[in-house]
Motif scaffolding. Structure first.
Motif, PDB file in Angstrom:
ATOM      1  N   GLY A   1      14.102  -6.908 -13.311  1.00  0.00           N
ATOM      2  CA  GLY A   1      13.381  -7.611 -12.215  1.00  0.00           C
ATOM      3  C   GLY A   1      12.899  -6.474 -11.453  1.00  0.00           C
ATOM      4  O   GLY A   1      13.199  -6.253 -10.379  1.00  0.00           O
ATOM      5  N   GLU A   2      11.793  -5.767 -12.039  1.00  0.00           N
ATOM      6  CA  GLU A   2      11.286  -4.669 -11.545  1.00  0.00           C
ATOM      7  C   GLU A   2       9.871  -4.528 -10.702  1.00  0.00           C
ATOM      8  O   GLU A   2       8.924  -5.279 -11.432  1.00  0.00           O
ATOM      9  N   HIS A   3       9.735  -4.354  -9.404  1.00  0.00           N
ATOM     10  CA  HIS A   3       8.344  -4.903  -8.702  1.00  0.00           C
ATOM     11  C   HIS A   3       8.246  -6.165  -8.645  1.00  0.00           C
ATOM     12  O   HIS A   3       7.246  -6.541  -8.284  1.00  0.00           O
ATOM     13  N   THR A   4       9.099  -7.065  -8.945  1.00  0.00           N
ATOM     14  CA  THR A   4       9.104  -8.523  -8.479  1.00  0.00           C
ATOM     15  C   THR A   4       9.311  -8.933  -7.289  1.00  0.00           C
ATOM     16  O   THR A   4       8.948  -9.884  -6.798  1.00  0.00           O
ATOM     17  N   ASP A   5      10.213  -7.881  -6.483  1.00  0.00           N
ATOM     18  CA  ASP A   5      10.553  -8.529  -5.287  1.00  0.00           C
ATOM     19  C   ASP A   5       9.447  -8.859  -4.150  1.00  0.00           C
ATOM     20  O   ASP A   5       9.508  -9.721  -3.404  1.00  0.00           O
ATOM     21  N   TYR A   6       8.422  -7.857  -4.181  1.00  0.00           N
ATOM     22  CA  TYR A   6       7.339  -8.080  -3.245  1.00  0.00           C
ATOM     23  C   TYR A   6       6.357  -8.917  -3.850  1.00  0.00           C
ATOM     24  O   TYR A   6       5.089  -9.261  -3.080  1.00  0.00           O
TER      25      TYR A   6
ATOM     26  N   GLY B   1       8.785  -1.220   1.250  1.00  0.00           N
ATOM     27  CA  GLY B   1       9.621  -1.739  -0.125  1.00  0.00           C
ATOM     28  C   GLY B   1       9.779  -3.188   0.298  1.00  0.00           C
ATOM     29  O   GLY B   1       9.619  -3.737   1.182  1.00  0.00           O
ATOM     30  N   GLY B   2      10.169  -3.750  -0.818  1.00  0.00           N
ATOM     31  CA  GLY B   2      10.654  -5.183  -0.676  1.00  0.00           C
ATOM     32  C   GLY B   2      11.985  -5.317  -0.167  1.00  0.00           C
ATOM     33  O   GLY B   2      12.694  -4.250   0.538  1.00  0.00           O
ATOM     34  N   LEU B   3      12.839  -6.369  -0.436  1.00  0.00           N
ATOM     35  CA  LEU B   3      14.103  -6.688  -0.069  1.00  0.00           C
ATOM     36  C   LEU B   3      15.145  -6.273  -0.844  1.00  0.00           C
ATOM     37  O   LEU B   3      16.428  -6.368  -0.590  1.00  0.00           O
ATOM     38  N   MET B   4      15.000  -6.045  -2.075  1.00  0.00           N
ATOM     39  CA  MET B   4      16.057  -6.025  -3.198  1.00  0.00           C
ATOM     40  C   MET B   4      17.016  -5.015  -2.851  1.00  0.00           C
ATOM     41  O   MET B   4      18.301  -5.134  -2.821  1.00  0.00           O
ATOM     42  N   ASP B   5      16.699  -3.458  -2.190  1.00  0.00           N
ATOM     43  CA  ASP B   5      17.550  -2.694  -2.086  1.00  0.00           C
ATOM     44  C   ASP B   5      18.839  -2.869  -1.118  1.00  0.00           C
ATOM     45  O   ASP B   5      19.747  -2.990  -1.319  1.00  0.00           O
ATOM     46  N   GLN B   6      18.191  -3.186   0.059  1.00  0.00           N
ATOM     47  CA  GLN B   6      18.906  -3.491   1.252  1.00  0.00           C
ATOM     48  C   GLN B   6      19.708  -4.703   0.765  1.00  0.00           C
ATOM     49  O   GLN B   6      20.876  -5.032   1.393  1.00  0.00           O
TER      50      GLN B   6
ATOM     51  N   GLU C   1       1.728   5.419  -5.068  1.00  0.00           N
ATOM     52  CA  GLU C   1       1.410   4.766  -6.093  1.00  0.00           C
ATOM     53  C   GLU C   1       2.078   3.206  -6.013  1.00  0.00           C
ATOM     54  O   GLU C   1       1.771   2.278  -6.489  1.00  0.00           O
ATOM     55  N   TYR C   2       3.392   3.291  -5.434  1.00  0.00           N
ATOM     56  CA  TYR C   2       4.085   2.027  -4.981  1.00  0.00           C
ATOM     57  C   TYR C   2       3.136   1.226  -4.261  1.00  0.00           C
ATOM     58  O   TYR C   2       2.843  -0.056  -4.645  1.00  0.00           O
ATOM     59  N   ASN C   3       2.311   1.830  -3.132  1.00  0.00           N
ATOM     60  CA  ASN C   3       1.468   0.840  -2.446  1.00  0.00           C
ATOM     61  C   ASN C   3       0.332   0.367  -3.159  1.00  0.00           C
ATOM     62  O   ASN C   3      -0.392  -0.699  -2.817  1.00  0.00           O
TER      63      ASN C   3
ATOM     64  N   GLY D   1      25.084   2.550  -3.357  1.00  0.00           N
ATOM     65  CA  GLY D   1      23.614   2.673  -3.600  1.00  0.00           C
ATOM     66  C   GLY D   1      23.434   1.476  -4.476  1.00  0.00           C
ATOM     67  O   GLY D   1      24.414   0.630  -4.640  1.00  0.00           O
ATOM     68  N   ARG D   2      22.466   1.294  -5.320  1.00  0.00           N
ATOM     69  CA  ARG D   2      22.195   0.087  -6.342  1.00  0.00           C
ATOM     70  C   ARG D   2      21.440   0.573  -7.249  1.00  0.00           C
ATOM     71  O   ARG D   2      20.637   1.566  -7.517  1.00  0.00           O
ATOM     72  N   VAL D   3      21.834  -0.243  -8.444  1.00  0.00           N
ATOM     73  CA  VAL D   3      20.949   0.158  -9.777  1.00  0.00           C
ATOM     74  C   VAL D   3      20.573  -1.416 -10.115  1.00  0.00           C
ATOM     75  O   VAL D   3      20.935  -2.428  -9.833  1.00  0.00           O
TER      76      VAL D   3
END
Ligand code: GLA
Length: 392
Positions: free
Chosen positions: A41-46, A175-180, A227-229, A35-37
């Motif tokens: 840098g939140e909501h900045t990836d997209y 989603g953006g790329l951060m998680d993967q 809400e994300y979208n 997993g990731r934490v």
């Protein structure tokens, strides 16, 4: 978790689920994805900005044997559910967990990569709907199983992009790329600083004497997806309005806090607040990297606090539960910093804690959080981990 997790126990579980594998038990492979934490840098990836996530030692594992029948069939060890699909027959999205596996197969095949059929079992220590990206973890673990021996030849960053494509193009989550990225490229002992525009990244070692504790509010991320979208479109609307005056602006990455302040009148108030979060958060990521590298933990704590406040007040993605969890944590001596992590609307907070203060944090959360919210928290001390791969 009561389901088996060590490689040997997982091989036994596969033999139980697929008795034909018994004579070939020695050939059973086990792959894992963490997993990731996100530290900051939140909501900045997209928005083509900066992020600082870390892969963690809560993970998903798949024990499998390749087959030559072009069928993929998996049994979830937590529920006993069995489901599968044919690699060469298009499978429409079904709204189940298998979508992440089938979507990954689709995205890998789209890139011309050769996949194998398989029978496998899936086990997890990673809570779902917690904002710790279990969906990206099932994608990456699936990718490593489906590619089998070829997985190690694929560039880790490219693999992350393929899994993001699975989620955007097949599962239908934007989603953006951060998680993967974090779950594919993770480095134990470090967070990962990624520039989401240039794709340049590097490991940022965590200073000694800092433990990571994830606190789950016990409230799942419910509104999350829609809400994300909405947030994404608000950012796009802000960019469109700003670009009318300055055609050089292609994303909020191109806007400085000063330039944004000067444009306050051009934007709708909501768009202005959304943009202010992104623009200030990008600055905080760079400042956090410098503070971690310089050993200035007091500064890290202030940056975490500012990030949480900005997500709560400007980006509107926190919740009363997340706010309560952060307030309880920062009142504990030895807690360096606390903030909500991931998309928000429930889920977890991330806490940087002096090792000798972890007990006091646990006691404070157990004592005060249920009384404030009526919910049962989950306390997850975690370590940073390497990205997805084969388990020896
Ligand atoms: C989710 C998405 C990520 C990122 C975060 C917010 O986890 O999958 O790409 O946008 O939310 O930082």
């Amino acid at each position: 978790m009561s389901e088996p997790f060590e490689a040997g126990a997982l091989a036994d579980a596969l033999v139980d689920a697929e008795p034909w594998t018994a004579p070939r038990r020695e050939e059973i492979r086990v792959v894992r994805a963490p997993g990731r934490v996100n530290l900051i840098g939140e909501h900045t990836d997209y928005n083509e900005g900066f992020v600082l996530p870390a892969a963690i030692d809560l993970e998903i594992r798949i024990a499998y044997l390749p087959t030559d029948d072009r069928r993929v069939e998996l049994v979830r060890l937590d529920t006993g559910q069995r489901d599968g699909f044919e690699l060469d027959t298009p499978r429409p999205r079904a709204g189940t967990w298998l979508d992440y596996v089938a979507g990954t197969a689709w995205a890998l095949a789209e890139a011309g990569l050769q996949l194998t059929g398989l029978r496998g079992v899936v086990a997890s220590t990673l809570p779902t709907s917690a904002g710790l990206s279990s969906s990206a973890a099932i994608e990456l673990a699936s990718a490593w199983a489906l590619l089998d021996d070829r997985a190690a030849e694929v560039d880790r960053f490219e693999l992350a992009r393929r899994c993001q494509r699975a989620e955007n193009g097949y599962v239908g989550v934007m989603g953006g790329l951060m998680d993967q990225f974090a779950e594919s490229c993770g480095v134990a002992g470090s967070a990962l600083f990624l520039d989401c525009r240039s794709s340049a990244w590097r490991a940022v070692p965590l200073p000694p004497g800092v433990d990571l504790v994830v606190l789950h509010t016990g409230s799942p991320r419910q509104l999350g997806r829609s809400e994300y979208n909405v947030r994404r479109s608000q950012c796009e609307a802000a960019v469109a309005a700003l670009a009318r005056d300055d055609p050089g602006i292609h994303s909020l990455r191109d806007v400085t806090p000063m330039a944004l302040a000067a444009e306050a009148g051009t934007l709708e108030p909501v768009e202005f607040r959304r943009a202010r979060h992104i623009v200030s958060e990008n600055d905080r990521v760079g400042a956090t990297v410098r503070a971690l590298e310089g050993g200035d933990l007091a500064a890290v704590g202030e940056l975490f606090a500012a990030s949480h406040a900005s997500l709560r007040d400007d980006y509107d993605v926190s919740s009363p539960e997340l706010d309560a969890m952060v307030e309880i944590a920062v009142a504990v001596p030895g807690v360096i910093g606390a903030r909500m992590t991931g998309a928000g609307f429930g889920g977890c907070t991330v806490n940087l804690v002096r090792p000798d203060a972890v007990g006091a944090l646990r006691a404070a959360v157990l004592d005060r959080y249920p009384a404030r919210t009526g919910l049962t928290p989950m306390i997850l001390p975690v370590r940073t981990a390497f990205g997805a791969g084969r388990v020896a």
